[in-house]
Design an enzyme around this catalytic site. Structure first.
Site: not given
Ligand code: NAD
Ligand code: UDP
Length: 316
Positions: A15, A40, A108, A147, A151, A164, A177
């Site tokens: 997203f 995704g 790196r 989670y 995080k 470091q 969001t």
């Molecule tokens: P989402 O689930 O739509 O997107 C996460 C993406 O990461 C997906 O495309 C998924 O396929 C990919 N992914 C998951 N594991 C993976 C891996 N091991 N290797 C490669 N790709 C991987 O979620 P989002 O809402 O787009 O969130 C994106 C980031 O923002 C996340 O880290 C989430 O924790 C953080 N976040 C989002 C919100 C929100 O409200 N949308 C709030 C707080 C934090």
């Protein structure tokens, strides 16, 4: 020396990641999107595939990645409670192993790296609204812990690499969001309510609906991430990025029903364990350091999101 900035977005097919890739391309960057499609979707990035400055890698960041870029946005991680609780061990892995791999890559190649952290680091907050100075109230053994603690550990790793190894780091604590490109079955509250309303199905409120959240429209959030990445090197964050206007979940349900003109009725379901009772960011730091604050009000953002889900249902 590369004239075009090369940027890696992990989780770029998700997203937020897909909006970020789009924005970076508009700014003239060379974008590499790394995603394993865990949550995704190709639908989110299919329109970018024709762009020669966009490159898609099917890659799981819990395994090392070798490439050369100037900046890394680390977004890979399932974000919806349903998805991150589906395979909690993988959720911790992506946050811990995944962050170590991306930090190692940044070290790196001397790239600047931004972590998509979360308001979940505050857990079920006892301080309201939440400032970055608050250490949080987090259960380390509950269903959300993979989670929340994942995080939190990722933030620890970012700051240890900063101290470091003198890495250039940025940590954004993102609050709820919403917007187009959320998965229709994502399970998060905005997508659930809109899909239920558009199908005239019952709107499922967990608990009595008095718990609060503050909803940020995706365009505002992406602007915040870009400003953070471009901020001076001595500003690492963590910085809250979110909309400080707070709503109860019941208010959100009523708004979605009104805006969709739905026949749906509200039904009440059990509240999930450890569901935070309240959440609202204090964004003073983002205003002061990034000159950033959200501009899109909930109704306006909901209308755009409803339009997106309507198109999906109509097969557009
Ligand atoms: P989402 O689930 O739509 O997107 C996460 C993406 O990461 C997906 O495309 C998924 O396929 C990919 N992914 C998951 N594991 C993976 C891996 N091991 N290797 C490669 N790709 C991987 O979620 P989002 O809402 O787009 O969130 C994106 C980031 O923002 C996340 O880290 C989430 O924790 C953080 N976040 C989002 C919100 C929100 O409200 N949308 C709030 C707080 C934090
Ligand atoms: N929620 C709800 N009905 C749903 C989905 C979620 O009432 O169909 C509630 C959930 O219990 C929480 C809030 O909405 O209190 C936000 O949930 P979400 O999963 O979007 O994100 P969270 O902020 O809890 O991570």
């Amino acid at each position: 020396m590369h004239l075009t900035k090369r940027v890696l977005v992990t989780g770029g097919a998700g997203f937020l990641g897909s909006h970020l890739c789009e924005r970076l391309l508009q700014e003239g960057c060379d974008v590499i999107c790394a995603d394993n499609f865990y949550t995704g979707s190709k639908r989110n990035i299919v329109h970018l595939l024709k762009n020669p400055y966009f490159e898609l890698l099917r890659h799981d960041i819990t395994f090392p990645l070798y490439l050369e870029v100037d900046e890394i946005y680390n977004l890979a991680c399932p974000a919806s409670p349903i998805h991150y609780q589906n395979d909690p061990v993988q959720t911790t892995k992506v946050n811990v192993h995944g962050s170590i791999n991306m930090l190692g890559l940044a070290k790196r190649i001397k790239a600047k790296i931004l972590q998509a952290s979360t308001s979940e680091v505050y857990g079920d907050p006892a301080v309201h609204p939440q400032t970055e100075a608050y250490w949080g109230n987090v259960n380390c053994i509950g269903p959300r812990s993979c989670y929340d603690e994942g995080k939190r550990c990722a933030e620890t790793l970012f700051f240890d690499y900063y101290r470091q190894h003198k890495l250039k780091i940025k940590v954004a604590r993102i609050f709820n969001t919403y917007g187009p490109h959320m998965h229709p079955n994502d399970g998060r509250v905005v997508s659930n309510f809109i899909m239920q309303a558009l199908r005239d199905e019952p709107i499922t409120i967990y608990g009595d609906g008095s718990q609060t959240r503050s909803f940020c429209y995706v365009d505002d959030l992406i602007e915040g991430l870009i400003r953070l990445m471009n901020s001076p090197d001595d500003f690492t964050g963590p910085v809250n990025l979110g909309n400080p206007v707070e709503f109860t979940i019941l208010e959100l349900a009523r708004k979605v029903i009104a805006l969709t003109g739905s026949e749906s009725k509200i039904v009440f379901k059990p509240l999930p364990e450890d569901d935070p009772k309240q959440r609202k960011p204090d964004i003073t730091l983002a205003i002061d350091m990034l000159g950033w604050q959200p501009e899109v009000i909930l109704e306006e953002g909901l209308k755009k999101t409803i339009g997106y889900f309507r198109n999906i249902l109509e097969g557009v």
